[in-house]
Design an enzyme around this catalytic site. Structure first.
Site, PDB file in Angstrom:
ATOM      1  N   ASP A  69       0.852  -1.190   0.000  1.00 29.40           N
ATOM      2  CA  ASP A  69       0.000   0.000   0.000  1.00 29.40           C
ATOM      3  C   ASP A  69       0.882   1.232   0.000  1.00 29.40           C
ATOM      4  OD1 ASP A  69      -0.085   0.959   3.149  1.00 29.40           O
ATOM      5  OD2 ASP A  69      -0.022  -1.222   2.975  1.00 29.40           O
ATOM      6  N   GLU A  81      -8.273   4.463  12.269  1.00 30.50           N
ATOM      7  CA  GLU A  81      -7.333   3.991  13.286  1.00 30.50           C
ATOM      8  C   GLU A  81      -7.137   4.955  14.443  1.00 30.50           C
ATOM      9  OE1 GLU A  81      -3.265   3.952  11.478  1.00 30.50           O
ATOM     10  OE2 GLU A  81      -4.386   4.255   9.614  1.00 30.50           O
TER      11      GLU A  81
END
Length: 255
Positions: free
Chosen positions: A59, A151
């Site tokens: 990613d 997150e």
């Protein structure tokens, strides 16, 4: 004493055989779910890679700067190659990653399955953040489902966080016609998202210990390292594996 008819005892024997098969299946699942995967160090990638998985990926965001996607696609070390990429698209209400358009275009041209993700800002409207993503990201056949990267709570309550996350996910699912993926770490998921979001595919971060993610629910992707190296990319990059075979992976892609 009357004689027993032929086959009279087959019922209990059949039931016992079924129970044995179920037990064996459960033990096999438990062993796979709890055992540590085998790791092998790959000098070319600069990290130890879990070898129990078929499909590997990375990613990226603006922090990897300008990427040579042809070099990424061509890189291979023994049986490991880059089979997919998640690309940062947006953040919050109006931000777009500086390299998104270039990465999105060139990853596709290089023939890499791609997915776009949004970095979630919990105090902001989930529905409006979804609109930011939708304005920037056009998904095509063969792309991965959209991803919500959540997150941090930024101090908001669990109920507020869940409400805004749900609003974001609902809006994306209505627009793209596919269930989005949730990205987070094990601790955050268990503390803030558990139960209500268990039906969504999970991309889970867990890279401090050499074992598979310690989470009770199933997961689709595992981010296990943030220090890998790939041809065509300057600096370090996150590494991931897909939890399934090539058929499972194709089934996940947008039709």
């Amino acid at each position: 004493m009357a004689k027993k008819k032929k086959g009279q005892e087959s019922g209990p024997k059949y039931l016992l055989a079924v129970l044995v098969l179920v037990l064996v299946g459960f033990l096999a699942w438990w062993w796979f779910a709890t055992s540590e995967p085998d790791f092998e160090h790959y000098d070319d990638f600069g990290i130890e890679i879990p070898t129990n998985f078929q499909i590997h990926g990375i990613d990226v965001s603006k922090y990897q700067q300008r990427i040579n996607w042809e070099a990424v696609k061509a890189m291979r070390a023994e049986d490991v190659k880059i089979g997919f990429v998640f690309i940062k698209a947006t953040e919050g209400l109006g931000n777009m990653d500086q390299q998104f358009r270039r990465n999105w275009k060139h990853a596709k041209e290089a023939g890499l399955p791609r997915g776009a993700y949004h970095f979630f800002i919990a105090p902001k409207s989930g529905a409006e953040q979804a609109e930011n993503f939708i304005r920037r990201v056009e998904l095509e056949k063969g792309d991965l489902p959209p991803v919500l990267d959540v997150e941090q709570t930024y101090g908001v309550s669990n109920s507020r966080l869940r409400s805004e996350v749900k609003a974001f996910l609902d809006r994306l699912e209505a627009h793209y016609g596919v269930k989005p993926i949730i990205y987070t770490n094990v601790d955050f998921y268990n503390r803030h998202l558990k139960d209500e979001f268990d039906s969504y595919p999970l991309w889970v971060a867990h890279y401090l210990k050499k074992d598979r993610p310690r989470i009770a629910r199933n997961w689709a992707f595992w981010q296990y390292s943030e220090t890998g190296r790939v041809s065509g990319i300057r600096g370090k990059v996150d590494f991931n594996v897909f939890n399934g075979d090539s058929t499972d992976f194709r089934d996940l892609l947008i039709e």
